[in-house]
Design an enzyme around this catalytic site. Structure first.
Site, short mmCIF file in Angstrom:
data_model
loop_
_atom_site.label_atom_id
_atom_site.label_comp_id
_atom_site.label_asym_id
_atom_site.label_seq_id
_atom_site.Cartn_x
_atom_site.Cartn_y
_atom_site.Cartn_z
N ARG A 152 0.87 -1.17 0.20
CA ARG A 152 -0.05 -0.24 0.12
C ARG A 152 0.81 1.22 -0.02
O ARG A 152 0.55 2.12 -0.59
CB ARG A 152 -0.90 0.15 1.14
CG ARG A 152 -1.81 1.13 1.47
CD ARG A 152 -2.39 0.94 2.75
NE ARG A 152 -3.25 2.21 3.16
CZ ARG A 152 -3.78 2.36 4.40
NH1 ARG A 152 -3.87 1.60 5.16
NH2 ARG A 152 -4.43 3.54 4.46
N ASN A 206 2.04 2.29 14.62
CA ASN A 206 1.00 1.39 14.08
C ASN A 206 1.08 1.46 12.77
O ASN A 206 0.81 0.28 12.14
CB ASN A 206 -0.61 1.66 14.62
CG ASN A 206 -0.98 3.09 14.33
OD1 ASN A 206 -0.25 4.00 14.06
ND2 ASN A 206 -2.35 3.23 14.19
N TYR A 207 1.49 2.34 12.03
CA TYR A 207 1.79 2.27 10.43
C TYR A 207 3.14 2.80 10.11
O TYR A 207 3.04 4.04 9.50
CB TYR A 207 0.84 2.82 9.66
CG TYR A 207 -0.77 1.87 9.71
CD1 TYR A 207 -0.91 0.93 8.96
CD2 TYR A 207 -1.51 2.22 10.64
CE1 TYR A 207 -2.02 0.30 8.99
CE2 TYR A 207 -2.74 1.57 10.76
CZ TYR A 207 -3.00 0.53 10.00
OH TYR A 207 -4.11 -0.32 9.93
N LYS A 241 11.74 11.33 11.73
CA LYS A 241 11.93 11.02 13.05
C LYS A 241 11.02 9.49 13.06
O LYS A 241 9.64 9.77 13.43
CB LYS A 241 11.61 11.84 14.14
CG LYS A 241 12.51 11.46 15.68
CD LYS A 241 12.38 10.47 16.23
CE LYS A 241 10.91 10.17 16.91
NZ LYS A 241 11.05 8.80 17.54
N GLU A 290 -2.26 14.63 12.82
CA GLU A 290 -3.24 13.71 12.90
C GLU A 290 -3.24 13.09 14.07
O GLU A 290 -2.48 12.04 14.42
CB GLU A 290 -3.20 12.60 11.60
CG GLU A 290 -3.32 13.43 10.37
CD GLU A 290 -4.78 13.71 10.02
OE1 GLU A 290 -5.83 13.21 10.72
OE2 GLU A 290 -5.01 14.43 9.31
N CYS A 342 -5.93 4.48 14.44
CA CYS A 342 -6.71 5.53 14.80
C CYS A 342 -8.22 5.45 14.37
O CYS A 342 -8.89 6.15 15.22
CB CYS A 342 -6.01 6.86 14.39
SG CYS A 342 -5.82 6.35 12.25
N GLU A 397 -9.46 6.54 24.63
CA GLU A 397 -9.20 5.50 23.44
C GLU A 397 -8.26 4.14 24.09
O GLU A 397 -7.09 4.51 24.54
CB GLU A 397 -8.26 6.71 22.55
CG GLU A 397 -7.78 5.87 21.40
CD GLU A 397 -6.96 6.53 20.42
OE1 GLU A 397 -6.27 7.71 21.24
OE2 GLU A 397 -6.80 6.71 19.28
P1 NAP Z 1 2.68 8.75 20.28
O1 NAP Z 1 3.13 8.19 21.66
O2 NAP Z 1 1.86 10.10 20.39
O3 NAP Z 1 4.00 8.73 19.29
C1 NAP Z 1 4.06 9.18 17.97
C2 NAP Z 1 5.34 9.62 17.55
O4 NAP Z 1 5.84 10.94 18.33
C3 NAP Z 1 6.33 8.57 17.65
O5 NAP Z 1 7.29 8.72 16.58
C4 NAP Z 1 7.03 8.99 18.96
O6 NAP Z 1 8.38 8.74 18.87
C5 NAP Z 1 7.12 10.45 18.85
N1 NAP Z 1 7.29 11.49 19.93
C6 NAP Z 1 7.20 11.27 21.37
N2 NAP Z 1 7.38 12.04 22.15
C7 NAP Z 1 7.82 13.32 21.21
C8 NAP Z 1 8.14 14.50 21.35
N3 NAP Z 1 8.50 15.14 22.53
N4 NAP Z 1 8.42 15.46 20.22
C9 NAP Z 1 8.33 14.47 19.15
N5 NAP Z 1 7.81 13.39 18.74
C10 NAP Z 1 7.71 12.56 19.91
O7 NAP Z 1 1.72 7.87 19.46
P2 NAP Z 1 1.74 6.23 19.12
O8 NAP Z 1 1.68 5.69 20.47
O9 NAP Z 1 2.94 5.87 18.35
O10 NAP Z 1 0.42 6.16 18.18
C11 NAP Z 1 -0.81 5.92 18.84
C12 NAP Z 1 -1.60 7.25 18.69
O11 NAP Z 1 -1.33 7.68 17.31
C13 NAP Z 1 -3.16 6.88 18.91
O12 NAP Z 1 -3.57 7.94 19.72
C14 NAP Z 1 -3.77 6.79 17.45
O13 NAP Z 1 -5.09 7.45 17.70
C15 NAP Z 1 -2.90 7.75 16.81
N6 NAP Z 1 -3.11 7.74 15.37
C16 NAP Z 1 -3.68 8.63 14.70
C17 NAP Z 1 -3.76 8.51 13.38
C18 NAP Z 1 -4.50 9.65 12.52
O14 NAP Z 1 -4.01 9.72 11.50
N7 NAP Z 1 -5.15 10.40 13.24
C19 NAP Z 1 -3.12 7.66 12.61
C20 NAP Z 1 -2.44 6.51 13.58
C21 NAP Z 1 -2.48 6.87 14.87
P3 NAP Z 1 8.82 7.42 20.05
O15 NAP Z 1 8.28 6.19 19.58
O16 NAP Z 1 10.48 7.68 19.95
O17 NAP Z 1 8.24 7.70 21.32
#
Ligand code: NAP
Length: 498
Positions: free
Chosen positions: A118, A171-172, A194, A266, A300, A393
């Site tokens: 994809r 997750n992706y 990053k 997002e 998400c 969530e």
């Molecule tokens: P997350 O904890 O917010 O992390 C997302 C990204 O941010 C990771 O690459 C993380 O790196 C990085 N990050 C962490 N702290 C940071 C900081 N202080 N400054 C800059 N970047 C930082 O989210 P996740 O657990 O990976 O993903 C789950 C969430 O994503 C859920 O809430 C889901 O709903 C949401 N999501 C939304 C969409 C959409 O399109 N709306 C799509 C998919 C997922 P590290 O891994 O190194 O901490």
């Protein structure tokens, strides 16, 4: 396989750490530190990546700035050609990249392959769309605004922003990285990625496909390290001209700290599924199970709360329970439907929501079961608004059902959420569906289907805490450019054929 063959140079076999990518080379960080990636299934370290330093980030930003200037002078067709090449290489190497997704984020094997394919398709589509929409500008004439004659011609075109910082979630890690990389590059920007820690090695393999395609040195970089350690330094870096972020609440914090630059955010969701009495209940049950439990609910756009008319609730619950009984639970290598959630802390968080619902009297349709990060799929019936799971969530295989007595009650619950990503409504009455869709405060409403992000060229956006701006291929390209006008001033008004 991962780190072998064409991917050998991205791996330091002696230190057993993956390198980071800067100035067209795979490098070891001077920090001499690494970050461990824990396999969610075994809960043991599976891969290690470099913990990049602030100095290395500075160098990457400097190189990106220089490379971007040359890239902006590269013809659009040539940018598209390179993207098509990268897409083909990515698809050719889907197996080792998918293998990383299985080990890093416990994505079921088949879904991992689908994510890579994809992603290749997304890159190709972006190249084509970019050639079309960036190859055209606008001509405006002055006499359409009162008080002016036709003495000015305005030529407006789309110009790159500079350096785009892309931060995708776990997750992706491949698909949500290329959904930022490809629009940034076709629009003439440089790109710094990053990757999420869980998913970083899959992302490094994906970046190597762009390297093999022959993009200029410094134009694309990938710095690894914990978001909590280098995240702020990256997002507040003066060299960054745009941030495209997908993830959770971290995005809200970033939007408060980032400078005066365009942001694409997002974020999380609590996608509601409203079920009316006249719905096709088999279709409803199939979509609740697919929408709620695919990739163990770690999407998400997963269905995160079902708001169902009480009169049909018993029947739907029975149908859902029966379909849930067929879900396979186990390791991602066996392509099970339900696999371990990404980290132990995620599993603990999910368990906290389940225990809160238990204490407050929710009906458990199955026994709650957990082994390590593996949580068996669970349907919670008779959930009430005073339970945390009604609003938060879980990002796991746990789905609450709230029984409602009017459509208004369902819409009210959906709109009372701080999230507004997607929602869905099931009914056989299209007029009602449209009215409910209009009333739901979410970026997208699906009629008679579970929420979904794809196809990747559809506009995709969240309201409220679910995001800023809009994604989808066309919107992402447009977000990563700025409009520039050049006005030709004639000495006297001139009218063709006049
Ligand atoms: P997350 O904890 O917010 O992390 C997302 C990204 O941010 C990771 O690459 C993380 O790196 C990085 N990050 C962490 N702290 C940071 C900081 N202080 N400054 C800059 N970047 C930082 O989210 P996740 O657990 O990976 O993903 C789950 C969430 O994503 C859920 O809430 C889901 O709903 C949401 N999501 C939304 C969409 C959409 O399109 N709306 C799509 C998919 C997922 P590290 O891994 O190194 O901490």
């Amino acid at each position: 396989m991962a780190g072998n063959g064409v991917f050998a140079e991205i791996y330091d076999g002696e230190a057993e750490v993956y390198r980071y990518y800067a100035e067209g080379e795979w490098r070891k960080s001077s920090s001499a530190k690494s970050v461990s990636i824990i396999n969610p299934t075994t809960r043991k370290t599976h891969f290690k990546v470099q913990a990049c330093t602030q100095e290395e980030v500075n160098k990457v930003m400097d190189a990106a700035k220089v490379a971007q200037k040359a890239w902006a002078r590269t013809p659009l067709w040539k940018r598209a050609e390179l993207l098509h090449k990268a897409a083909a290489i990515l698809k050719d190497h889907k197996a080792p990249i998918a293998h990383c997704l299985v080990k890093e984020i416990a994505k079921p094997a088949k879904d991992a392959l689908t994510e890579v394919v994809r992603s290749g398709d997304l890159v190709s589509y972006t190249a084509e769309e970019g050639v079309r929409i960036l190859g055209e500008g606008k001509l405006l004439v002055s006499d359409s605004f009162p008080g002016n004659e036709r003495s000015k011609y305005c030529l407006s075109s789309k110009i790159p922003l500079g350096v785009v910082l892309a931060i995708p979630p776990f997750n992706y890690p491949v698909n949500l990285a290329v959904s930022k990389i490809a629009p940034a590059l076709i629009a003439g920007n440089a790109l710094v990625l990053k990757p999420p820690t869980q998913g970083a090695v899959a992302a490094l393999h994906m970046i190597h496909c762009f390297h093999l395609a022959g993009f200029p040195k410094g134009l694309i970089s990938c710095v690894t390290g914990k978001g909590s350690e280098i995240g702020d330094f990256l997002t507040m870096h003066p060299g960054v001209n745009c941030i495209s972020f997908t993830g959770g609440d971290t995005g809200i914090a970033i939007s408060k700290k980032a400078g005066m630059i365009p942001l694409q955010m997002e974020l999380g969701g609590k996608d509601a599924c409203i079920v009316l009495e006249d719905a096709d209940l088999d279709l409803v049950a199939a979509n609740i199970v697919k929408g709620g439990f695919s990739y163990s609910g770690q999407r998400c756009t997963a269905v995160k709360v079902v708001l169902i008319m009480d009169s049909v609730a018993d029947e739907v619950v029975e149908k859902v329970k029966s379909k849930m009984g067929k879900l396979t639970v186990g390791p991602p290598e066996d392509d099970c439907d339900i696999t371990p959630v990404v980290t132990e802390s995620s599993a603990n968080f999910i368990e906290g929501l389940v225990m809160d619902a238990k204490e407050k009297g929710a009906t458990f349709c199955q026994e709650y079961r957990r082994e390590g990060n593996l949580i068996w799929p669970l349907l919670l019936d008779h959930v009430r608004p005073d339970m945390r799971i009604a609003w938060e969530e879980p990002f796991g295989p746990v789905l609450p059902i709230i029984r409602i007595h009017s459509v208004e009650e369902g819409i009210h619950h959906c709109n009372a959420s701080n999230f507004g990503l997607q929602g869905c409504v099931f009914t056989s009455d299209i007029n009602k569906a449209i009215m409910i869709s209009d009333a739901m405060e979410t970026g997208t409403v699906q009629i008679n289907s579970a929420p979904a992000r794809g196809p990747d060229h559809f506009p995709f956006q969240g309201l409220k805490d679910s995001g800023i701006g809009s994604q989808g291929i066309t919107n992402s390209i447009n977000m990563m450019v700025k409009v520039k006008s050049t006005v030709i001033n004639l000495p006297a008004p001139s009218y063709t054929m006049g």
